[in-house]
Design an enzyme around this catalytic site. Structure first.
Site, PDB file in Angstrom:
ATOM      1  N   LYS A  59      47.280  14.276  50.337  1.00 15.71           N
ATOM      2  CA  LYS A  59      48.377  14.352  51.364  1.00 15.71           C
ATOM      3  C   LYS A  59      48.478  12.957  51.929  1.00 15.71           C
ATOM      4  O   LYS A  59      47.723  12.212  51.654  1.00 15.71           O
ATOM      5  CB  LYS A  59      47.726  15.381  52.591  1.00 15.71           C
ATOM      6  CG  LYS A  59      46.392  14.743  53.084  1.00 15.71           C
ATOM      7  CD  LYS A  59      45.951  15.642  54.163  1.00 15.71           C
ATOM      8  CE  LYS A  59      44.620  15.117  54.817  1.00 15.71           C
ATOM      9  NZ  LYS A  59      45.028  13.713  55.607  1.00 15.71           N
ATOM     10  N   LYS A  88      40.012  14.415  56.448  1.00 12.66           N
ATOM     11  CA  LYS A  88      40.258  13.056  55.978  1.00 12.66           C
ATOM     12  C   LYS A  88      41.380  12.369  56.928  1.00 12.66           C
ATOM     13  O   LYS A  88      41.935  13.199  57.608  1.00 12.66           O
ATOM     14  CB  LYS A  88      41.215  13.448  54.660  1.00 12.66           C
ATOM     15  CG  LYS A  88      40.233  14.079  53.517  1.00 12.66           C
ATOM     16  CD  LYS A  88      39.053  13.079  53.148  1.00 12.66           C
ATOM     17  CE  LYS A  88      38.189  13.738  51.948  1.00 12.66           C
ATOM     18  NZ  LYS A  88      37.036  13.065  51.863  1.00 12.66           N
ATOM     19  N   ASP A  89      41.473  11.219  56.739  1.00  7.69           N
ATOM     20  CA  ASP A  89      42.166  10.273  57.847  1.00  7.69           C
ATOM     21  C   ASP A  89      43.880  10.868  57.506  1.00  7.69           C
ATOM     22  O   ASP A  89      44.234  11.269  56.713  1.00  7.69           O
ATOM     23  CB  ASP A  89      42.172   9.094  57.516  1.00  7.69           C
ATOM     24  CG  ASP A  89      42.786   7.923  58.660  1.00  7.69           C
ATOM     25  OD1 ASP A  89      43.133   8.550  59.690  1.00  7.69           O
ATOM     26  OD2 ASP A  89      43.045   6.977  58.433  1.00  7.69           O
ATOM     27  N   LYS A  90      44.375  11.018  58.815  1.00  5.08           N
ATOM     28  CA  LYS A  90      45.931  11.441  58.493  1.00  5.08           C
ATOM     29  C   LYS A  90      46.728  10.136  58.020  1.00  5.08           C
ATOM     30  O   LYS A  90      47.757  10.553  57.205  1.00  5.08           O
ATOM     31  CB  LYS A  90      46.423  11.663  59.962  1.00  5.08           C
ATOM     32  CG  LYS A  90      48.089  11.821  60.093  1.00  5.08           C
ATOM     33  CD  LYS A  90      48.546  12.303  61.516  1.00  5.08           C
ATOM     34  CE  LYS A  90      49.840  12.534  61.261  1.00  5.08           C
ATOM     35  NZ  LYS A  90      50.695  12.670  62.898  1.00  5.08           N
TER      36      LYS A  90
END
EC number: 5.4.99.27
Length: 400
Positions: A59, A88-90
């Site tokens: 993503k 997880k980090d955006k």
């Protein structure tokens, strides 16, 4: 209440974080450092047959939970049928494994959602849980880096085997770091302040529409029907609260309950993390080591630990214990406050975490005069931004 410690900020432009942020479930050891990654392992529950489908999710510019909810919506499944091993980090290209119950791999393979890549991998007997993740591998390119101090910093990190184990800015909200502030009011059971902070506290990195709406409500507190009209549609969690307050203007506790459980718990966890960072910062400021214990320390795997305070926490003795008690006193909170009687599902018993974050397979490659590519692996719960701060320094500026 202060902003998160400056130790959680980095003054850099991160071009690509985690393009190969793979959980090491496939192999026995990390190819970078030889670290045994088989605790815990995915086998035998993951592979072969089972009611769950294991798939690979890549993503970009998606929060993990929002991505899962969007996939759930497309599949007409409840998000509780999904399992993940970590968040997880955006603002990065990230990859992780996910499970979903009752969806054939072929159906997943046909899904098309912008900035999400979904690749079925097989079947699983149970859903993924956070304990299934050993850690993450990071490949990060940094532009605008001041590389003059880098060789010395690399040498120090390698000698210690890691860096101070600070929580990164993501723990508090990258664009709007207010979660720990809300969390303190939750712990103190001041529901109006918790709601008001969540709705009105401004940070300049937000959109003009969001800032204008928050500013208006702060100046017209109590006019919730008009606030609901003014708050933009993309502030969906804020609007859930306002919908309740528009009907029940003083029922702040039940307005707060309109938020999903995971968000409400996140506030308390963020405040615990803020206290952890404060205590760790003070330990370092007083010259106490993070890579070896001193008298009175509570240890884990031979390392000194710092508390994530909760109602079951036993504070350290010695100089570390003095720091822990002083920080709690300065904050005006007691350990028993974390047993939240008016919303017991948010109560936090507490935990401890090592003061040192182990860094495995650390490499730095210069690309031009001011660009560096870093590669390293961290155990679960470790923040890449924390490593970068130690390597490149920080002036307390938010990362872009």
């Amino acid at each position: 209440m202060e902003k998160p410690s400056r130790n959680t900020y980095i003054p850099l432009t991160i071009v690509g974080e985690c393009p190969e942020c793979r959980e090491y479930h496939r192999g026995r050891e990390c190819p970078e450092c030889g670290q045994d990654l088989r605790r815990p392992r995915l086998r035998p529950q993951f592979g072969g047959r089972g009611p769950h489908t294991l798939f690979y999710l890549e993503k970009y510019d998606w929060d993990t939970m929002k991505a899962v909810r969007r996939i759930a919506q497309a599949l007409r499944k409840h998000h509780r049928h999904f399992g993940i091993a970590g968040m997880k980090d955006k603002r990065a290209v990230t990859s992780q494994r996910v499970t979903v119950r009752g969806v054939p791999p072929g159906v997943l393979a046909r899904l098309r959602i912008r900035d999400l890549k979904i690749v079925p991998m097989g079947r699983a007997r149970r859903k993924l849980r956070p304990g299934d993740l050993w850690g993450n591998r990071f490949v990060i390119t940094v532009r605008g880096a001041k590389v003059r101090r880098l060789p010395e910093a690399l040498r120090t990190v390698r000698e210690l085997g890691g860096v101070p184990n600070y929580y990164g800015l993501q723990r508090f909200g990258s664009r709007r770091p207010v979660t720990h502030v809300v969390g303190k009011y939750v712990v103190l059971e001041d529901w109006e302040k918790a709601v008001k902070t969540f709705l009105t506290l401004e940070y300049p990195r937000e959109s003009p529409e969001a800032l204008e709406a928050r500013r208006w409500l702060k100046e017209h507190w109590g006019e919730f029907k008009e606030a609901l009209r003014r708050f933009p549609k993309f502030l969906d969690y804020e609007r859930h609260i306002l919908e309740h307050l528009a009907r029940h203007p003083h029922d702040y506790i039940n307005a707060f309950r309109r938020l999903p459980m995971w968000i409400r718990r996140m506030f308390v966890h963020a405040y615990q993390s803020y206290l952890f960072n404060r205590i760790l910062s003070e330990r370092i400021a007083r010259g106490l080591p993070v890579h070896r214990p001193v008298e009175g320390d509570v240890t884990q795997d031979g390392l000194p630990t710092v508390p994530l305070p909760g109602f079951r926490t036993e504070l350290s003795d010695g100089p570390q214990g003095e720091i822990e008690r002083e920080v709690l006193e300065e904050e005006g909170v007691r350990l028993e406050d974390f047993e939240i009687k008016s919303m017991p599902e948010l109560s936090a018993g507490g935990d401890r975490k090592p003061a040192l974050l182990r860094v495995y397979g650390l490499r730095a490659e210069a690309i031009g005069d001011d660009t560096v590519r870093f590669t390293f692996s961290l155990p679960r719960g470790g923040y890449a931004t924390t490593v970068l701060r130690e390597l490149l320094g920080s002036e307390g500026v938010y990362a872009d």
